[in-house]
Design a protein around this motif. Sequence first.
Motif, PDB file in Angstrom:
ATOM      1  N   LYS A 145     -54.264  -7.671  10.476  1.00  9.95           N
ATOM      2  CA  LYS A 145     -53.324  -8.458   9.650  1.00  9.95           C
ATOM      3  C   LYS A 145     -52.944  -9.800  10.281  1.00  9.95           C
ATOM      4  O   LYS A 145     -52.550 -10.726   9.574  1.00  9.95           O
ATOM      5  CB  LYS A 145     -52.046  -7.647   9.388  1.00  9.95           C
ATOM      6  N   GLY A 146     -53.015  -9.891  11.615  1.00  9.84           N
ATOM      7  CA  GLY A 146     -52.674 -11.143  12.292  1.00  9.84           C
ATOM      8  C   GLY A 146     -51.185 -11.258  12.588  1.00  9.84           C
ATOM      9  O   GLY A 146     -50.344 -10.618  11.955  1.00  9.84           O
ATOM     10  N   GLU A 147     -50.882 -12.114  13.575  1.00  3.27           N
ATOM     11  CA  GLU A 147     -49.515 -12.202  14.101  1.00  3.27           C
ATOM     12  C   GLU A 147     -48.491 -12.686  13.073  1.00  3.27           C
ATOM     13  O   GLU A 147     -47.369 -12.174  13.010  1.00  3.27           O
ATOM     14  CB  GLU A 147     -49.503 -13.145  15.302  1.00  3.27           C
ATOM     15  N   GLU A 148     -48.907 -13.650  12.247  1.00  3.52           N
ATOM     16  CA  GLU A 148     -47.957 -14.214  11.277  1.00  3.52           C
ATOM     17  C   GLU A 148     -47.491 -13.132  10.287  1.00  3.52           C
ATOM     18  O   GLU A 148     -46.301 -12.991  10.023  1.00  3.52           O
ATOM     19  CB  GLU A 148     -48.632 -15.359  10.529  1.00  3.52           C
ATOM     20  N   PHE A 149     -48.453 -12.359   9.801  1.00  2.00           N
ATOM     21  CA  PHE A 149     -48.128 -11.275   8.859  1.00  2.00           C
ATOM     22  C   PHE A 149     -47.191 -10.261   9.522  1.00  2.00           C
ATOM     23  O   PHE A 149     -46.204  -9.821   8.935  1.00  2.00           O
ATOM     24  CB  PHE A 149     -49.430 -10.586   8.401  1.00  2.00           C
ATOM     25  N   VAL A 150     -47.519  -9.930  10.776  1.00  2.00           N
ATOM     26  CA  VAL A 150     -46.712  -8.934  11.496  1.00  2.00           C
ATOM     27  C   VAL A 150     -45.274  -9.434  11.645  1.00  2.00           C
ATOM     28  O   VAL A 150     -44.318  -8.697  11.369  1.00  2.00           O
ATOM     29  CB  VAL A 150     -47.338  -8.606  12.873  1.00  2.00           C
ATOM     30  N   GLN A 151     -45.122 -10.689  12.055  1.00  2.00           N
ATOM     31  CA  GLN A 151     -43.766 -11.230  12.239  1.00  2.00           C
ATOM     32  C   GLN A 151     -43.000 -11.299  10.920  1.00  2.00           C
ATOM     33  O   GLN A 151     -41.812 -11.016  10.867  1.00  2.00           O
ATOM     34  CB  GLN A 151     -43.822 -12.609  12.909  1.00  2.00           C
ATOM     35  N   GLN A 152     -43.710 -11.661   9.840  1.00  2.00           N
ATOM     36  CA  GLN A 152     -43.051 -11.766   8.523  1.00  2.00           C
ATOM     37  C   GLN A 152     -42.621 -10.398   7.970  1.00  2.00           C
ATOM     38  O   GLN A 152     -41.694 -10.303   7.168  1.00  2.00           O
ATOM     39  CB  GLN A 152     -43.994 -12.430   7.514  1.00  2.00           C
TER      40      GLN A 152
END
Length: 328
Positions: A221-228
Amino acid sequence: MTILGIESSCDETAAAVWADGSILSNIIASQTIHEQFGGVVPELASRAHHKTIWKTVDQALREADISLDQVDSIAVARGPGLIGSLLVGLSFAKGLSISQERPIIGVNHIDAHMYANFIEHEEVYPFLALIVSGGHTRLVQVDELFSHKVLGKTRDDAAGEAFDKIGKLLNLDYPAGPIVDKLSKEGDPAFHDFPRSMINKGLDFSFSGLKTSVLYYTQEKGEEFVQQNLNDICASVSAAITDVLHVKLKRAVKKTGVKNIMVAGGVSANSMLREKVEEMAQKMDLHLMIPSIQYCTDNAAMIAITGALKAREGRYDDLQIKPFARLA
Ligand code: KG4
Ligand code: ZN
């Protein structure tokens, strides 16, 4: 009877006073030095215990408003734990034992997590205990004081370890368990269906598959998705872990017919687990014992009360007692 409890098995230096059925003080000095390393560094832990132990004990005595002379026995955690950390607490307790001419009582840290429940709940047997800490996850049947039968245990990671390692994958500080818990409260537990290993059979546990699954999920999913979506991901992870824990406890109740149940250890502070177990106890008409938050994670009140139970049975130790990192 007055018992001084001392705890130093991992990264908490703690001291507490128990007297005639009540906890009079419960002091915990948490070591923050490990945060920057993402886990406990054993050598630093021992040094920090060494630096703070006298101050912590002194504070526990002051808060209880008693002097050292009034202490009848010194109870101390002798394992399992980090050997260097245990050595500091045990050596300190031996020093007190010699200078005060009072007996020493070695306490098993995991037993103590369990018997911490008897600080606030009446002693009752038999009971089933779900012990969930940073290093241990087991289901135990206790028919009488200090008579334990292990019904199930983790085959890999402990529940607390799973929270901490998964938290690390999500870039959370150590220990991540309480942080994941907090973030989960704002999230959707059904956001992603993480695996619930071994949920359908037996009383053993396994959490390493969940950890790997979260690793692959975050990579995909990637870091941006995880943080969001951090709250939802945390809630889904919490749901996966707590589902397994409470389903196994329920299975143990059905298998043994024992109606008194107990949850113990650091992960018993988890709000989702507490909710599920409380609901289950209500539905199945079980007597639930679960510590208030202050007695869930490492503390010395649990060492003091277990010391008091051992003293009641005349189970004292002598100065030959040794720390044991892998105490059963
Ligand atoms: O019992 P404990 O204080 O120390 C050991 O004997 O290991 O347990 C510490 C563990 C850590 O893994 C920590 O992340 C976890 O308990 N923990 C929690 C919560 N509070 C502590 N895990 C989930 N939710 C919490 N609220
Ligand atoms: Zn512990």
